[in-house]
Design a protein around this motif. Structure first.
Motif, mmCIF file in Angstrom:
data_model
loop_
_atom_site.group_PDB
_atom_site.id
_atom_site.type_symbol
_atom_site.label_atom_id
_atom_site.label_comp_id
_atom_site.label_asym_id
_atom_site.label_seq_id
_atom_site.Cartn_x
_atom_site.Cartn_y
_atom_site.Cartn_z
ATOM 1 N N GLY A 149 0.800 -1.205 0.000
ATOM 2 C CA GLY A 149 0.000 0.000 0.000
ATOM 3 C C GLY A 149 0.837 1.261 0.000
ATOM 4 N N ARG A 150 0.137 2.370 -0.048
ATOM 5 C CA ARG A 150 0.800 3.671 0.021
ATOM 6 C C ARG A 150 0.040 4.526 1.023
ATOM 7 N NH1 ARG A 150 -1.999 7.570 -2.618
ATOM 8 N NH2 ARG A 150 -3.535 6.888 -4.106
ATOM 9 N N MET A 151 0.781 5.345 1.724
ATOM 10 C CA MET A 151 0.174 6.205 2.733
ATOM 11 C C MET A 151 -0.525 7.365 2.037
ATOM 12 S SD MET A 151 0.845 4.647 5.514
ATOM 13 C CE MET A 151 0.355 5.809 6.769
ATOM 14 N N THR A 152 -1.809 7.570 2.347
ATOM 15 C CA THR A 152 -2.540 8.708 1.795
ATOM 16 C C THR A 152 -2.642 9.833 2.809
ATOM 17 O OG1 THR A 152 -4.635 7.687 2.435
ATOM 18 C CG2 THR A 152 -3.853 7.316 0.175
ATOM 19 N N THR A 153 -2.588 9.465 4.072
ATOM 20 C CA THR A 153 -2.493 10.443 5.153
ATOM 21 C C THR A 153 -1.495 9.865 6.148
ATOM 22 O OG1 THR A 153 -4.212 9.493 6.567
ATOM 23 C CG2 THR A 153 -4.936 11.064 4.877
ATOM 24 N N ARG A 154 -1.262 10.575 7.210
ATOM 25 C CA ARG A 154 -0.307 10.105 8.207
ATOM 26 C C ARG A 154 -0.733 8.788 8.840
ATOM 27 N NH1 ARG A 154 0.460 10.574 13.529
ATOM 28 N NH2 ARG A 154 -1.307 11.895 13.943
ATOM 29 N N THR A 155 -2.031 8.495 8.841
ATOM 30 C CA THR A 155 -2.529 7.294 9.515
ATOM 31 C C THR A 155 -3.292 6.339 8.607
ATOM 32 O OG1 THR A 155 -4.531 8.477 10.151
ATOM 33 C CG2 THR A 155 -2.704 8.471 11.739
ATOM 34 N N GLN A 156 -3.442 6.658 7.328
ATOM 35 C CA GLN A 156 -4.227 5.807 6.435
ATOM 36 C C GLN A 156 -3.387 5.288 5.273
ATOM 37 O OE1 GLN A 156 -7.692 7.636 4.735
ATOM 38 N NE2 GLN A 156 -8.600 5.678 4.233
ATOM 39 N N ARG A 157 -3.470 3.987 5.044
ATOM 40 C CA ARG A 157 -2.759 3.330 3.952
ATOM 41 C C ARG A 157 -3.803 2.770 2.983
ATOM 42 N NH1 ARG A 157 2.360 1.375 3.567
ATOM 43 N NH2 ARG A 157 2.699 1.865 5.749
ATOM 44 N N VAL A 158 -3.580 2.968 1.679
ATOM 45 C CA VAL A 158 -4.499 2.480 0.658
ATOM 46 C C VAL A 158 -3.780 1.434 -0.184
ATOM 47 C CG1 VAL A 158 -5.833 3.127 -1.380
ATOM 48 C CG2 VAL A 158 -5.770 4.646 0.594
#
Length: 105
Positions: free
Chosen positions: A2-11
């Protein structure tokens, strides 16, 4: 994954979703994690208990060792490249020292 979209969320990408689905389906069908041993493993409850119920994957998934160098010839070629880069670094250092001296630094 995945890739981090925010500091706490991975997509996860579609391909990553497919791989995880394969792993889960293999586990459900009793095939284990064959082919995905660096991403998942099956752990018995006793092992989780021994790890003090810590579910950090690094405690259970063993990463493959670094790929060994193919031959002595490879080592010789690497040594030659290292020597060449060392010579380049010495030349660059001398050039920078000369430029700084000209600038009276």
């Amino acid at each position: 994954m995945g890739r981090m979209t925010t500091r706490t969320q991975r997509v996860l990408a579609d391909e990553e979703h497919r791989i995880l689905s394969e792993i889960i389906e293999g586990w459900r069908q009793g095939r284990g994690t064959t082919g995905h041993d660096t991403l998942a493993t099956i752990v018995q409850p006793d092992e989780v208990r021994r790890q003090n119920y810590n579910l950090n994957p690094r405690r259970y998934i063993v990463r493959p060792a670094a790929r060994p160098i193919a031959s002595d010839q490879s080592v010789a070629a690497l040594r030659q490249e290292l020597d060449r880069l060392h010579d380049e670094a010495l030349t660059a250092d001398a050039h920078v020292t000369d430029l700084l001296r000209r600038l009276r630094w």
